[in-house]
Enzyme design. Structure first.
Site, PDB file in Angstrom:
ATOM      1  N   GLY A  17      -6.344 -17.675   5.899  1.00  0.00           N
ATOM      2  CA  GLY A  17      -6.928 -16.438   6.424  1.00  0.00           C
ATOM      3  C   GLY A  17      -8.319 -16.174   5.876  1.00  0.00           C
ATOM      4  O   GLY A  17      -8.914 -17.008   5.176  1.00  0.00           O
ATOM      5  N   ILE A  74       6.436 -17.671   4.175  1.00  0.00           N
ATOM      6  CA  ILE A  74       7.032 -17.324   2.867  1.00  0.00           C
ATOM      7  C   ILE A  74       8.418 -16.706   3.049  1.00  0.00           C
ATOM      8  O   ILE A  74       9.151 -16.533   2.082  1.00  0.00           O
ATOM      9  CB  ILE A  74       6.126 -16.366   2.046  1.00  0.00           C
ATOM     10  CG1 ILE A  74       5.779 -15.104   2.851  1.00  0.00           C
ATOM     11  CG2 ILE A  74       4.873 -17.078   1.579  1.00  0.00           C
ATOM     12  CD1 ILE A  74       5.157 -13.992   1.998  1.00  0.00           C
ATOM     13  N   SER A 139      -4.318  -2.933  -1.426  1.00  0.00           N
ATOM     14  CA  SER A 139      -5.343  -2.318  -0.585  1.00  0.00           C
ATOM     15  C   SER A 139      -5.612  -0.892  -1.036  1.00  0.00           C
ATOM     16  O   SER A 139      -4.698  -0.198  -1.515  1.00  0.00           O
ATOM     17  CB  SER A 139      -4.820  -2.323   0.853  1.00  0.00           C
ATOM     18  OG  SER A 139      -5.626  -1.525   1.664  1.00  0.00           O
ATOM     19  N   TYR A 165       1.732  -0.472   7.743  1.00  0.00           N
ATOM     20  CA  TYR A 165       1.006  -1.490   6.969  1.00  0.00           C
ATOM     21  C   TYR A 165       0.733  -0.974   5.551  1.00  0.00           C
ATOM     22  O   TYR A 165       1.038  -1.644   4.558  1.00  0.00           O
ATOM     23  CB  TYR A 165      -0.323  -1.858   7.654  1.00  0.00           C
ATOM     24  CG  TYR A 165      -1.236  -2.619   6.718  1.00  0.00           C
ATOM     25  CD1 TYR A 165      -0.978  -3.946   6.389  1.00  0.00           C
ATOM     26  CD2 TYR A 165      -2.326  -1.995   6.107  1.00  0.00           C
ATOM     27  CE1 TYR A 165      -1.787  -4.636   5.492  1.00  0.00           C
ATOM     28  CE2 TYR A 165      -3.142  -2.673   5.209  1.00  0.00           C
ATOM     29  CZ  TYR A 165      -2.862  -3.993   4.902  1.00  0.00           C
ATOM     30  OH  TYR A 165      -3.661  -4.672   3.999  1.00  0.00           O
ATOM     31  N   LYS A 169       2.240  -2.176   1.677  1.00  0.00           N
ATOM     32  CA  LYS A 169       1.491  -2.539   0.464  1.00  0.00           C
ATOM     33  C   LYS A 169       1.965  -1.683  -0.712  1.00  0.00           C
ATOM     34  O   LYS A 169       2.133  -2.168  -1.839  1.00  0.00           O
ATOM     35  CB  LYS A 169      -0.021  -2.340   0.676  1.00  0.00           C
ATOM     36  CG  LYS A 169      -0.630  -3.346   1.618  1.00  0.00           C
ATOM     37  CD  LYS A 169      -0.686  -4.741   1.005  1.00  0.00           C
ATOM     38  CE  LYS A 169      -1.017  -5.806   2.017  1.00  0.00           C
ATOM     39  NZ  LYS A 169      -0.952  -7.169   1.522  1.00  0.00           N
TER      40      LYS A 169
HETATM   41  P1  NAD Z   1      -5.764 -12.696   7.330  1.00  0.00           P
HETATM   42  O1  NAD Z   1      -4.837 -12.255   8.407  1.00  0.00           O
HETATM   43  O2  NAD Z   1      -7.060 -13.302   7.721  1.00  0.00           O
HETATM   44  O3  NAD Z   1      -5.026 -13.730   6.362  1.00  0.00           O
HETATM   45  C1  NAD Z   1      -3.663 -13.613   6.052  1.00  0.00           C
HETATM   46  C2  NAD Z   1      -3.034 -14.991   6.222  1.00  0.00           C
HETATM   47  O4  NAD Z   1      -1.656 -14.880   5.870  1.00  0.00           O
HETATM   48  C3  NAD Z   1      -3.113 -15.513   7.656  1.00  0.00           C
HETATM   49  O5  NAD Z   1      -3.633 -16.832   7.652  1.00  0.00           O
HETATM   50  C4  NAD Z   1      -1.655 -15.494   8.121  1.00  0.00           C
HETATM   51  O6  NAD Z   1      -1.387 -16.525   9.033  1.00  0.00           O
HETATM   52  C5  NAD Z   1      -0.904 -15.634   6.827  1.00  0.00           C
HETATM   53  N1  NAD Z   1       0.464 -15.087   6.830  1.00  0.00           N
HETATM   54  C6  NAD Z   1       0.879 -13.879   7.256  1.00  0.00           C
HETATM   55  N2  NAD Z   1       2.191 -13.768   7.077  1.00  0.00           N
HETATM   56  C7  NAD Z   1       2.635 -14.919   6.531  1.00  0.00           C
HETATM   57  C8  NAD Z   1       3.891 -15.411   6.114  1.00  0.00           C
HETATM   58  N3  NAD Z   1       5.003 -14.696   6.256  1.00  0.00           N
HETATM   59  N4  NAD Z   1       3.956 -16.634   5.542  1.00  0.00           N
HETATM   60  C9  NAD Z   1       2.850 -17.396   5.387  1.00  0.00           C
HETATM   61  N5  NAD Z   1       1.630 -16.999   5.799  1.00  0.00           N
HETATM   62  C10 NAD Z   1       1.525 -15.778   6.352  1.00  0.00           C
HETATM   63  O7  NAD Z   1      -5.997 -11.441   6.392  1.00  0.00           O
HETATM   64  P2  NAD Z   1      -7.081 -11.248   5.223  1.00  0.00           P
HETATM   65  O8  NAD Z   1      -8.098 -10.299   5.697  1.00  0.00           O
HETATM   66  O9  NAD Z   1      -7.477 -12.557   4.680  1.00  0.00           O
HETATM   67  O10 NAD Z   1      -6.188 -10.481   4.171  1.00  0.00           O
HETATM   68  C11 NAD Z   1      -5.551 -11.170   3.114  1.00  0.00           C
HETATM   69  C12 NAD Z   1      -4.710 -10.177   2.339  1.00  0.00           C
HETATM   70  O11 NAD Z   1      -5.538  -9.138   1.860  1.00  0.00           O
HETATM   71  C13 NAD Z   1      -3.613  -9.508   3.149  1.00  0.00           C
HETATM   72  O12 NAD Z   1      -2.487  -9.352   2.316  1.00  0.00           O
HETATM   73  C14 NAD Z   1      -4.210  -8.163   3.502  1.00  0.00           C
HETATM   74  O13 NAD Z   1      -3.219  -7.200   3.708  1.00  0.00           O
HETATM   75  C15 NAD Z   1      -5.006  -7.880   2.248  1.00  0.00           C
HETATM   76  N6  NAD Z   1      -6.124  -6.957   2.455  1.00  0.00           N
HETATM   77  C16 NAD Z   1      -7.079  -7.272   3.391  1.00  0.00           C
HETATM   78  C17 NAD Z   1      -8.137  -6.399   3.600  1.00  0.00           C
HETATM   79  C18 NAD Z   1      -9.183  -6.678   4.650  1.00  0.00           C
HETATM   80  O14 NAD Z   1      -9.882  -5.751   5.040  1.00  0.00           O
HETATM   81  N7  NAD Z   1      -9.345  -7.927   5.082  1.00  0.00           N
HETATM   82  C19 NAD Z   1      -8.239  -5.234   2.837  1.00  0.00           C
HETATM   83  C20 NAD Z   1      -7.258  -4.960   1.887  1.00  0.00           C
HETATM   84  C21 NAD Z   1      -6.204  -5.840   1.706  1.00  0.00           C
HETATM   85  C1  WQD Z   2     -14.092   1.094   8.939  1.00  0.00           C
HETATM   86  C2  WQD Z   2     -14.751   2.280   9.591  1.00  0.00           C
HETATM   87  C3  WQD Z   2     -13.540   3.167  11.473  1.00  0.00           C
HETATM   88  C4  WQD Z   2     -13.995  -0.218  14.138  1.00  0.00           C
HETATM   89  C5  WQD Z   2      -8.934  -1.042   7.106  1.00  0.00           C
HETATM   90  C6  WQD Z   2      -7.533  -0.770   6.667  1.00  0.00           C
HETATM   91  C7  WQD Z   2      -7.458  -0.840   5.174  1.00  0.00           C
HETATM   92  C8  WQD Z   2      -8.054  -2.143   4.673  1.00  0.00           C
HETATM   93  C9  WQD Z   2      -9.419  -2.365   5.178  1.00  0.00           C
HETATM   94  C10 WQD Z   2      -6.347  -3.783   4.617  1.00  0.00           C
HETATM   95  C11 WQD Z   2     -13.754   3.371   9.975  1.00  0.00           C
HETATM   96  C12 WQD Z   2     -14.895   2.622  11.892  1.00  0.00           C
HETATM   97  C13 WQD Z   2     -14.068   0.612  13.034  1.00  0.00           C
HETATM   98  C14 WQD Z   2     -14.701   0.149  15.316  1.00  0.00           C
HETATM   99  C15 WQD Z   2     -15.508   2.108  14.197  1.00  0.00           C
HETATM  100  N1  WQD Z   2      -7.331  -3.273   5.160  1.00  0.00           N
HETATM  101  N2  WQD Z   2     -14.814   1.757  13.074  1.00  0.00           N
HETATM  102  N3  WQD Z   2     -15.439   1.299  15.285  1.00  0.00           N
HETATM  103  O1  WQD Z   2      -9.995   1.448   8.486  1.00  0.00           O
HETATM  104  O2  WQD Z   2     -11.616   1.528   6.533  1.00  0.00           O
HETATM  105  O3  WQD Z   2      -9.768  -0.052   6.553  1.00  0.00           O
HETATM  106  O4  WQD Z   2      -9.395  -2.300   6.600  1.00  0.00           O
HETATM  107  O5  WQD Z   2      -5.741  -3.395   3.666  1.00  0.00           O
HETATM  108  O6  WQD Z   2      -6.130  -0.720   4.859  1.00  0.00           O
HETATM  109  O7  WQD Z   2      -7.166   0.527   7.104  1.00  0.00           O
HETATM  110  O8  WQD Z   2     -11.612  -0.475   8.043  1.00  0.00           O
HETATM  111  O9  WQD Z   2     -13.148  -1.821   9.378  1.00  0.00           O
HETATM  112  O10 WQD Z   2     -11.154  -0.772  10.516  1.00  0.00           O
HETATM  113  O11 WQD Z   2     -13.003   0.675   9.748  1.00  0.00           O
HETATM  114  O12 WQD Z   2     -16.178   3.152  14.234  1.00  0.00           O
HETATM  115  O13 WQD Z   2     -14.649  -0.535  16.343  1.00  0.00           O
HETATM  116  O14 WQD Z   2     -15.339   1.834  10.823  1.00  0.00           O
HETATM  117  O15 WQD Z   2     -13.247   4.350  12.162  1.00  0.00           O
HETATM  118  O16 WQD Z   2     -14.374   4.605   9.778  1.00  0.00           O
HETATM  119  P1  WQD Z   2     -10.735   0.743   7.453  1.00  0.00           P
HETATM  120  P2  WQD Z   2     -12.198  -0.683   9.476  1.00  0.00           P
END
Ligand code: NAD
Ligand code: WQD
Length: 340
Positions: A17, A74, A139, A165, A169
């Site tokens: 990912g 997993i 998160s 979601y 977490k």
């Molecule tokens: P992503 O979806 O790009 O990567 C997650 C990967 O996990 C994917 O490749 C998916 O195929 C794999 N996956 C999901 N469920 C699985 C399972 N059961 N077994 C094996 N593989 C599995 O997401 P990301 O943005 O890289 O996020 C990574 C982690 O960070 C996640 O746990 C997400 O919740 C957390 N997170 C992401 C953000 C963000 O904004 N990107 C913010 C806060 C937390």
């Molecule tokens: C950011 C800002 C939207 C899209 C999310 C999850 C959080 C964490 C990070 C995983 C917000 C605005 C967005 C669009 C917009 N992920 N927006 N137009 O919501 O802060 O956080 O990702 O853990 O849990 O909630 O991130 O990038 O979706 O939005 O105006 O088309 O951009 O309203 O204010 P967010 P986001």
């Protein structure tokens, strides 16, 4: 961040990912061996006849190092255990989860099952094979609507979290705290990411969501390259200076470094239990500021339209980064450099 002595092989769940692939680059650079487990439920699987997902092939090309890949969920306890029995894993970085907030509202059971049961399965297998060190992708969403800014790790969690979601977490964090209380020997680092954005400076890997992006940055990027006409700005009536939401956007390579930094906790014999750390930049940027910065950076106007608020959004999220700076040795990433 340099390699921790005695820590050689890191099992990375969800390594195909966005955050996982960038973190693997840092891990390989630091000298770790990397074993990836990914079901590719949200990433591109290996092409026919290939061993690795395309993104990991690019990671290998970028680093000149090799990665081992296991295409499995997993949730598959036996297959997961076999991976641990096959490789001498020293620690786990656990990214695997479903992460789309809106989708989680529509398909709560899929999210609870994949994220919570998946994490419980992983922890159970780890306990069975005696690997008790894990870095967890948590998160900022666990804080719910924050009561103060910048928000530190003492802020209550779980209150007012608006979607399955986020709750998944929160539950995983509580599960790990309970486990560390019940059994000795666990070293669990809970990293609460704020808003990771950007890509590796090579441009060879980046954020490539399947389907229509739900997050701000990949959406803007697709408008910039002409794949979408314009971006909708969700809400122009928030209680913020320019009336759009404020977030703590951090560069994904800084986040990747946060993971190699987190591994240093495992080299500290005094560290045990489950401990949360914020990973952010400590600086708020509004949605309109982000669009303007992207326009400047790519030299092209990004068309946008202010529309109604998105359900579940909060006006402001900004991290206090003091704990990560003090205990993980991370410097503040205040000024652009890699940032937009
Ligand atoms: P992503 O979806 O790009 O990567 C997650 C990967 O996990 C994917 O490749 C998916 O195929 C794999 N996956 C999901 N469920 C699985 C399972 N059961 N077994 C094996 N593989 C599995 O997401 P990301 O943005 O890289 O996020 C990574 C982690 O960070 C996640 O746990 C997400 O919740 C957390 N997170 C992401 C953000 C963000 O904004 N990107 C913010 C806060 C937390
Ligand atoms: C950011 C800002 C939207 C899209 C999310 C999850 C959080 C964490 C990070 C995983 C917000 C605005 C967005 C669009 C917009 N992920 N927006 N137009 O919501 O802060 O956080 O990702 O853990 O849990 O909630 O991130 O990038 O979706 O939005 O105006 O088309 O951009 O309203 O204010 P967010 P986001």
């Amino acid at each position: 961040m340099s390699k921790v002595e005695g820590l050689d092989t890191i099992l990375v769940t969800g390594g195909a990912g966005f955050v996982g692939s960038h973190t693997i680059v840092e891990l390989l650079k630091a000298g770790y061996k990397v074993v990836v487990v990914d079901s590719c439920i949200n990433s591109h699987p290996p092409k026919e006849g290939r061993d690795l997902p395309p993104v990991l092939e690019r990671v290998q090309d970028l680093t000149g190092q090799t990665v081992t890949f296991h295409h499995l969920s997993i949730l598959d306890r036996e297959a997961l255990k076999d991976v641990f029995l096959k490789h001498k894993v020293d620690a786990v970085i656990h990214f695997a989860a479903l992460k789309a907030v809106g989708e989680s509202v529509k398909r709560p059971l899929d999210y609870y099952h994949n994220n919570i049961t998946g994490t419980a399965t992983l922890l159970r297998v780890m306990g069975e094979v005696g690997v008790k060190r894990l870095v967890f992708s948590s998160s900022s969403t666990v804080y719910g609507p924050a009561k103060y800014f910048p928000t530190d790790e003492e802020h209550p969690t779980g209150q007012g979290v608006t979607n399955p979601y986020g709750r998944s977490k929160f539950v995983c964090e509580e599960m790990m705290k309970d486990l560390a209380k019940a059994e000795e020997g666990w070293q669990l680092v809970l990293l609460r990411y704020f808003n990771p954005v950007g890509a590796h400076p090579s441009g060879d890997i980046g954020e490539d969501p399947l389907g229509i992006p739900v997050n701000l940055m990949p959406y803007i990027a697709q408008v910039a390259v002409g794949r979408r006409e314009r971006i909708n700005v969700f809400g122009g009536d928030w209680d913020t200076p320019d009336r759009t939401c404020i977030r703590d956007f951090m560069h994904v390579m800084d986040l990747a470094e946060g993971h190699t930094a987190a591994l240093t906790k495992f080299g500290d014999p005094a560290f045990s239990g489950a401990k949360p750390f914020n990973l952010g930049r400590g600086k708020g940027v509004s949605v309109l500021e982000m669009i303007a910065a992207f326009s400047r950076a790519c030299g092209k106007e990004i068309p946008y339209k202010v529309v109604g608020r998105r359900e579940g959004d909060v006006p402001t999220m900004v991290a206090s980064c003091a704990l990560a700076e003090k205990e993980l040795g991370l410097e503040g990433h205040e000024e652009p450099g890699r940032n937009v």
